[in-house]
Design a protein around this motif. Structure first.
Motif, short mmCIF file in Angstrom:
data_model
loop_
_atom_site.label_atom_id
_atom_site.label_comp_id
_atom_site.label_asym_id
_atom_site.label_seq_id
_atom_site.Cartn_x
_atom_site.Cartn_y
_atom_site.Cartn_z
N ALA A 177 69.17 15.70 85.55
CA ALA A 177 67.88 15.09 85.86
C ALA A 177 67.60 15.08 87.36
O ALA A 177 66.45 15.01 87.77
N GLU A 226 62.35 18.27 84.17
CA GLU A 226 62.46 17.72 82.82
C GLU A 226 63.77 18.17 82.20
O GLU A 226 64.17 19.32 82.34
N VAL A 227 64.44 17.24 81.52
CA VAL A 227 65.69 17.53 80.82
C VAL A 227 65.50 17.09 79.38
O VAL A 227 64.99 16.00 79.11
N VAL A 249 63.94 12.54 81.44
CA VAL A 249 64.89 12.92 80.38
C VAL A 249 64.31 12.51 79.04
O VAL A 249 63.89 11.38 78.84
N TYR A 263 65.18 12.65 74.87
CA TYR A 263 66.21 12.86 73.86
C TYR A 263 65.55 13.17 72.52
O TYR A 263 64.62 12.49 72.11
#
Length: 174
Positions: free
Chosen positions: A3, A8-9, A31, A33
């Motif tokens: 990050a 963007e992750v 981030v 998920y």
């Protein structure tokens, strides 16, 4: 860590509880998920980095997984993959998991204390954990290099002992 280097992750896992833990411990504005099978992930335009750590041996079809991960990286991006390998493939015997836990028990007692060491020993011998481990299908080092190298020509490999790492840079658009 990613990050800090990327705008963007996206973290992907099948386990909602693990994603919940990750979002609490590693939550950041950039981030996201996602609970998903990796083969269902799509990203228009691709990613600058596609990274996978010790997941591919869970897939039914290694090649399909590798081809899909390759399709997710944008031109000039990088694919970095780490996965367990075993020369006792495709799956090490049960004793490969249970005996190290027994041999390491005295050290665990010294490092963790009797209560936690006893918990770890029971965990390593529990049916759900052993069923999980014994369902894994590993490649040998030679199979890993051959298969991954056929999907990612010119890839670089590093031997990590329990695992092999592969990195590959996608050709840039001209």
């Amino acid at each position: 860590m990613l990050a800090d280097s990327f705008g963007e992750v996206v973290g992907v896992d099948l386990s909602e509880p693990l994603l919940d833990i990750a979002s609490v411990k590693r939550g950041r504005d950039n981030v996201r998920y996602v609970r998903s099978n990796v083969l269902d992930i799509r990203e228009e335009g691709g990613f600058d980095l596609v990274y996978s750590h010790t997941m591919l041996h869970h897939l039914e079809d290694y090649r399909a997984g590798l081809e899909h991960l390759k399709s997710l990286v944008r031109p000039g991006g990088t694919v970095a993959l780490i996965d367990n390998v075993s020369d006792l493939c495709p799956t090490p015997p049960r004793a490969a998991y249970t005996w190290p836990a027994v041999w390491g028990f005295p050290r665990s007692v010294r490092e963790l204390g009797l209560r936690d060491a006893w918990f770890m020993l029971r965990f390593w011998h529990s049916k759900p954990w052993l069923d999980h481990l014994l369902s894994d299908r590993y490649l040998s080092r030679d199979q890993f290099r051959s298969l991954y190298g056929s999907v990612f020509p010119g890839a670089h490999f590093d031997d990590l002992g329990f695992a092999l790492a592969m990195s590959w840079k996608a050709p840039a658009l001209n």
